[in-house]
Design an enzyme around this catalytic site. Sequence first.
Site, PDB file in Angstrom:
ATOM      1  N   TYR A   1      31.426  37.539  40.509  1.00  0.00           N
ATOM      2  CA  TYR A   1      32.850  37.911  40.479  1.00  0.00           C
ATOM      3  C   TYR A   1      33.382  38.110  41.893  1.00  0.00           C
ATOM      4  O   TYR A   1      34.462  37.606  42.252  1.00  0.00           O
ATOM      5  CB  TYR A   1      33.024  39.183  39.654  1.00  0.00           C
ATOM      6  CG  TYR A   1      34.455  39.620  39.493  1.00  0.00           C
ATOM      7  CD1 TYR A   1      35.323  38.924  38.655  1.00  0.00           C
ATOM      8  CD2 TYR A   1      34.943  40.737  40.165  1.00  0.00           C
ATOM      9  CE1 TYR A   1      36.643  39.327  38.498  1.00  0.00           C
ATOM     10  CE2 TYR A   1      36.258  41.140  40.021  1.00  0.00           C
ATOM     11  CZ  TYR A   1      37.095  40.440  39.179  1.00  0.00           C
ATOM     12  OH  TYR A   1      38.408  40.838  39.030  1.00  0.00           O
TER      13      TYR A   1
ATOM     14  N   LEU B   1      47.570  41.682  33.468  1.00  0.00           N
ATOM     15  CA  LEU B   1      48.406  41.529  34.649  1.00  0.00           C
ATOM     16  C   LEU B   1      49.372  40.360  34.502  1.00  0.00           C
ATOM     17  O   LEU B   1      50.536  40.437  34.924  1.00  0.00           O
ATOM     18  CB  LEU B   1      47.534  41.322  35.887  1.00  0.00           C
ATOM     19  CG  LEU B   1      46.486  42.394  36.192  1.00  0.00           C
ATOM     20  CD1 LEU B   1      45.717  42.030  37.459  1.00  0.00           C
ATOM     21  CD2 LEU B   1      47.132  43.773  36.338  1.00  0.00           C
TER      22      LEU B   1
ATOM     23  N   THR C   1      43.650  46.922  31.943  1.00  0.00           N
ATOM     24  CA  THR C   1      43.765  45.577  31.402  1.00  0.00           C
ATOM     25  C   THR C   1      42.566  45.295  30.509  1.00  0.00           C
ATOM     26  O   THR C   1      41.561  46.018  30.549  1.00  0.00           O
ATOM     27  CB  THR C   1      43.787  44.524  32.535  1.00  0.00           C
ATOM     28  OG1 THR C   1      42.505  44.513  33.181  1.00  0.00           O
ATOM     29  CG2 THR C   1      44.869  44.828  33.557  1.00  0.00           C
TER      30      THR C   1
ATOM     31  N   ASP D   1      42.826  25.207  29.971  1.00  0.00           N
ATOM     32  CA  ASP D   1      41.545  25.643  30.525  1.00  0.00           C
ATOM     33  C   ASP D   1      41.672  25.442  32.030  1.00  0.00           C
ATOM     34  O   ASP D   1      41.578  24.311  32.509  1.00  0.00           O
ATOM     35  CB  ASP D   1      40.405  24.805  29.947  1.00  0.00           C
ATOM     36  CG  ASP D   1      39.044  25.128  30.565  1.00  0.00           C
ATOM     37  OD1 ASP D   1      38.988  25.999  31.465  1.00  0.00           O
ATOM     38  OD2 ASP D   1      38.055  24.491  30.164  1.00  0.00           O
ATOM     39  N   VAL D   2      41.899  26.516  32.775  1.00  0.00           N
ATOM     40  CA  VAL D   2      42.190  26.364  34.199  1.00  0.00           C
ATOM     41  C   VAL D   2      41.032  25.750  34.966  1.00  0.00           C
ATOM     42  O   VAL D   2      41.228  25.146  36.026  1.00  0.00           O
ATOM     43  CB  VAL D   2      42.587  27.718  34.843  1.00  0.00           C
ATOM     44  CG1 VAL D   2      43.888  28.234  34.261  1.00  0.00           C
ATOM     45  CG2 VAL D   2      41.463  28.751  34.705  1.00  0.00           C
TER      46      VAL D   2
ATOM     47  N   PHE E   1      42.501  48.281  37.001  1.00  0.00           N
ATOM     48  CA  PHE E   1      43.747  48.409  36.267  1.00  0.00           C
ATOM     49  C   PHE E   1      43.490  48.518  34.772  1.00  0.00           C
ATOM     50  O   PHE E   1      42.434  48.114  34.285  1.00  0.00           O
ATOM     51  CB  PHE E   1      44.644  47.190  36.533  1.00  0.00           C
ATOM     52  CG  PHE E   1      45.488  47.312  37.779  1.00  0.00           C
ATOM     53  CD1 PHE E   1      46.866  47.334  37.700  1.00  0.00           C
ATOM     54  CD2 PHE E   1      44.887  47.408  39.024  1.00  0.00           C
ATOM     55  CE1 PHE E   1      47.638  47.453  38.838  1.00  0.00           C
ATOM     56  CE2 PHE E   1      45.646  47.527  40.172  1.00  0.00           C
ATOM     57  CZ  PHE E   1      47.036  47.549  40.080  1.00  0.00           C
TER      58      PHE E   1
END
Length: 253
Positions: free
Chosen positions: A159, A17, A194, A57-58, A192
């Site tokens: 998640y 995405l 992905t 690294d978020v 999706f």
Amino acid sequence: MDINGVSAVVTGGASGLGAATARKLASQGAKVAILDFDLERAQSVAQEIDGYAVKVDVGDAASVEAAIAGVVAAIGAPRVIINCAGIGTAARMVGREGKLSVDLFERTIRVNLVGTYNVMSYATRAMLDLPVMEGGERGVIVNTASAAYQDGQLGQSAYSASKGGIASMCLPLARELAQSAVRVMAIAPGLFETPMMETLPQEVTEAIVRNIPHPARLGFAEEFALLASQIIANPYLNGEVIRLDGATRLPPR
């Protein structure tokens, strides 16, 4: 907001995405910075769209702070922030022989939810130094939730919780940043095509596809990118989570 000529940050922009969104924004004239843990793939997409790539690294605030500083130096403070970085995880809370998934839960929250908040925090701080544009806008933030935040499947508690957090903070952040002329939106995609989809068992994927009313197929990353660009363009969209899923509702398994 007219995207032409403005700077944009896209996390997770090396694939899926995020990559589709980076390409879409670049095609509309934006200067795009791709933030991703996979620097090699990020650089490949950046080269394709004449953008800027940086490894991040978020889930680590120091890493995000350094990345945003690099973005500002390279292409200027962003007016657009698109958060697509995330991981797909699946595990029962109590599995076989009593095995727990607390570590997986913490990691998922760290990457998906805290990571999104980290990027928003540092990128928005830079954005607030920019003047308000003609039309009254300063910037736009689009985060990625998931249809799983409303109808998560068995094994998706971590998640779903991470994506539920992203959805839940959309309105309060929109209210907070309204005084600064910054809009905050979220997209909740269904299934999706992905790399993340590959983490699901084949039988689960097939069952979900059979459950999609119309169009009866997986979503295309370009459709996510299209919605992100439409959110940027429409100044009255604010504080809302939009499901993008072909009217599907995920089954329990």
